[in-house]
Design a protein around this motif. Structure first.
Motif, PDB file in Angstrom:
ATOM      1  N   VAL A  27       0.838  -1.202   0.000  1.00 21.50           N
ATOM      2  CA  VAL A  27       0.000   0.000   0.000  1.00 21.50           C
ATOM      3  C   VAL A  27       0.871   1.250   0.000  1.00 21.50           C
ATOM      4  CG1 VAL A  27      -1.608   1.349   1.410  1.00 21.50           C
ATOM      5  CG2 VAL A  27      -2.030  -1.074   1.027  1.00 21.50           C
ATOM      6  N   ILE A  28       1.910   1.262   0.835  1.00 23.71           N
ATOM      7  CA  ILE A  28       2.794   2.431   0.891  1.00 23.71           C
ATOM      8  C   ILE A  28       3.481   2.639  -0.455  1.00 23.71           C
ATOM      9  CG2 ILE A  28       4.900   3.368   1.922  1.00 23.71           C
ATOM     10  CD1 ILE A  28       4.078   2.030   4.527  1.00 23.71           C
ATOM     11  N   PHE A  29       4.007   1.571  -1.058  1.00 24.18           N
ATOM     12  CA  PHE A  29       4.669   1.698  -2.357  1.00 24.18           C
ATOM     13  C   PHE A  29       3.694   2.138  -3.443  1.00 24.18           C
ATOM     14  CE2 PHE A  29       8.208  -1.208  -0.902  1.00 24.18           C
ATOM     15  CZ  PHE A  29       9.156  -0.202  -0.916  1.00 24.18           C
ATOM     16  N   ALA A  30       2.490   1.609  -3.429  1.00 22.84           N
ATOM     17  CA  ALA A  30       1.499   1.984  -4.443  1.00 22.84           C
ATOM     18  C   ALA A  30       1.141   3.463  -4.335  1.00 22.84           C
ATOM     19  CB  ALA A  30       0.256   1.115  -4.308  1.00 22.84           C
ATOM     20  N   VAL A  31       0.938   3.936  -3.123  1.00 22.74           N
ATOM     21  CA  VAL A  31       0.605   5.351  -2.929  1.00 22.74           C
ATOM     22  C   VAL A  31       1.766   6.233  -3.371  1.00 22.74           C
ATOM     23  CG1 VAL A  31       0.132   7.102  -1.171  1.00 22.74           C
ATOM     24  CG2 VAL A  31      -1.099   4.948  -1.131  1.00 22.74           C
ATOM     25  N   ALA A  32       2.990   5.849  -3.034  1.00 23.01           N
ATOM     26  CA  ALA A  32       4.160   6.641  -3.422  1.00 23.01           C
ATOM     27  C   ALA A  32       4.326   6.677  -4.942  1.00 23.01           C
ATOM     28  CB  ALA A  32       5.414   6.078  -2.767  1.00 23.01           C
ATOM     29  N   ILE A  33       4.150   5.555  -5.599  1.00 21.48           N
ATOM     30  CA  ILE A  33       4.301   5.504  -7.055  1.00 21.48           C
ATOM     31  C   ILE A  33       3.235   6.342  -7.752  1.00 21.48           C
ATOM     32  CG2 ILE A  33       4.110   3.958  -9.056  1.00 21.48           C
ATOM     33  CD1 ILE A  33       5.550   1.851  -7.304  1.00 21.48           C
ATOM     34  N   VAL A  34       2.010   6.261  -7.285  1.00 20.29           N
ATOM     35  CA  VAL A  34       0.930   7.057  -7.881  1.00 20.29           C
ATOM     36  C   VAL A  34       1.186   8.544  -7.653  1.00 20.29           C
ATOM     37  CG1 VAL A  34      -1.523   7.618  -7.687  1.00 20.29           C
ATOM     38  CG2 VAL A  34      -0.792   5.235  -7.809  1.00 20.29           C
ATOM     39  N   ALA A  35       1.625   8.916  -6.452  1.00 23.97           N
ATOM     40  CA  ALA A  35       1.896  10.326  -6.165  1.00 23.97           C
ATOM     41  C   ALA A  35       3.031  10.861  -7.033  1.00 23.97           C
ATOM     42  CB  ALA A  35       2.232  10.497  -4.684  1.00 23.97           C
ATOM     43  N   ILE A  36       4.087  10.099  -7.194  1.00 20.09           N
ATOM     44  CA  ILE A  36       5.201  10.539  -8.038  1.00 20.09           C
ATOM     45  C   ILE A  36       4.758  10.669  -9.483  1.00 20.09           C
ATOM     46  CG2 ILE A  36       7.425   9.791  -9.001  1.00 20.09           C
ATOM     47  CD1 ILE A  36       8.042   8.665  -6.190  1.00 20.09           C
ATOM     48  N   THR A  37       3.946   9.746  -9.948  1.00 20.71           N
ATOM     49  CA  THR A  37       3.450   9.813 -11.324  1.00 20.71           C
ATOM     50  C   THR A  37       2.567  11.041 -11.541  1.00 20.71           C
ATOM     51  OG1 THR A  37       3.490   7.406 -11.465  1.00 20.71           O
ATOM     52  CG2 THR A  37       2.153   8.563 -13.090  1.00 20.71           C
ATOM     53  N   LEU A  38       1.742  11.373 -10.568  1.00 22.17           N
ATOM     54  CA  LEU A  38       0.827  12.501 -10.720  1.00 22.17           C
ATOM     55  C   LEU A  38       1.536  13.851 -10.645  1.00 22.17           C
ATOM     56  CD1 LEU A  38      -2.254  11.349  -8.645  1.00 22.17           C
ATOM     57  CD2 LEU A  38      -2.022  11.413 -11.116  1.00 22.17           C
ATOM     58  N   TRP A  39       2.566  13.969  -9.824  1.00 19.29           N
ATOM     59  CA  TRP A  39       3.183  15.272  -9.607  1.00 19.29           C
ATOM     60  C   TRP A  39       4.469  15.512 -10.381  1.00 19.29           C
ATOM     61  CZ3 TRP A  39       0.002  14.021  -5.397  1.00 19.29           C
ATOM     62  CH2 TRP A  39      -0.888  15.027  -5.052  1.00 19.29           C
ATOM     63  N   ARG A  40       4.978  14.549 -11.131  1.00 25.27           N
ATOM     64  CA  ARG A  40       6.206  14.780 -11.895  1.00 25.27           C
ATOM     65  C   ARG A  40       5.907  15.698 -13.074  1.00 25.27           C
ATOM     66  NH1 ARG A  40       9.552  13.934 -15.820  1.00 25.27           N
ATOM     67  NH2 ARG A  40      11.718  13.441 -15.428  1.00 25.27           N
ATOM     68  N   ARG A  41       6.740  16.693 -13.242  1.00 21.77           N
ATOM     69  CA  ARG A  41       6.547  17.665 -14.320  1.00 21.77           C
ATOM     70  C   ARG A  41       7.324  17.238 -15.565  1.00 21.77           C
ATOM     71  NH1 ARG A  41       4.144  22.310 -12.558  1.00 21.77           N
ATOM     72  NH2 ARG A  41       3.911  22.402 -10.307  1.00 21.77           N
ATOM     73  N   ASP A  42       6.726  17.498 -16.733  1.00 17.78           N
ATOM     74  CA  ASP A  42       7.393  17.149 -17.978  1.00 17.78           C
ATOM     75  C   ASP A  42       8.209  18.343 -18.479  1.00 17.78           C
ATOM     76  OD1 ASP A  42       5.426  18.867 -18.824  1.00 17.78           O
ATOM     77  OD2 ASP A  42       4.446  17.444 -20.162  1.00 17.78           O
ATOM     78  N   ARG A  43       8.672  18.277 -19.711  1.00 22.95           N
ATOM     79  CA  ARG A  43       9.529  19.345 -20.226  1.00 22.95           C
ATOM     80  C   ARG A  43       8.781  20.653 -20.439  1.00 22.95           C
ATOM     81  NH1 ARG A  43      10.354  17.943 -26.548  1.00 22.95           N
ATOM     82  NH2 ARG A  43       8.245  17.229 -26.900  1.00 22.95           N
ATOM     83  N   PHE A  44       7.459  20.615 -20.409  1.00 19.89           N
ATOM     84  CA  PHE A  44       6.655  21.826 -20.543  1.00 19.89           C
ATOM     85  C   PHE A  44       6.222  22.358 -19.184  1.00 19.89           C
ATOM     86  CE2 PHE A  44       5.792  19.244 -24.365  1.00 19.89           C
ATOM     87  CZ  PHE A  44       6.420  20.064 -25.282  1.00 19.89           C
TER      88      PHE A  44
END
Length: 84
Positions: free
Chosen positions: A59-76
């Motif tokens: 659960v902790i890993f799943a929440v962390a992975i989803v949070a990182i995916t949602l908040w990572r910024r792209d080149r724009f």
């Protein structure tokens, strides 16, 4: 061949983005941290119900992975929330 002379548009009045880690600003890291803390509370409650530590860690890993995916910024400099 014709040359298309288009004027280069430079955005004005935009705040500079300061990355602490490439793709993550201070706000993004704070939001990920809050999600991980909430995920840890949920994982603790799951552990107390099931007495299975593997599910709690998942659960902790799943929440962390989803949070990182949602908040990572792209080149724009946009994240998923900005695109939606």
């Amino acid at each position: 061949m014709e040359k298309n002379e288009k004027e280069l548009v430079i955005p004005e009045n935009c705040l500079p983005v300061e990355y602490l880690i490439m793709g993550f600003t201070m706000y993004d890291i704070l939001a990920i941290g809050i999600c991980v803390v909430i995920g840890s509370v949920v994982a603790l409650s799951v552990y107390h119900r099931t007495h299975n530590s593997m599910i709690a860690v998942a659960v902790i890993f799943a929440v962390a992975i989803v949070a990182i995916t949602l908040w990572r910024r792209d080149r724009f400099t946009e994240n998923i929330f900005n695109k939606i």
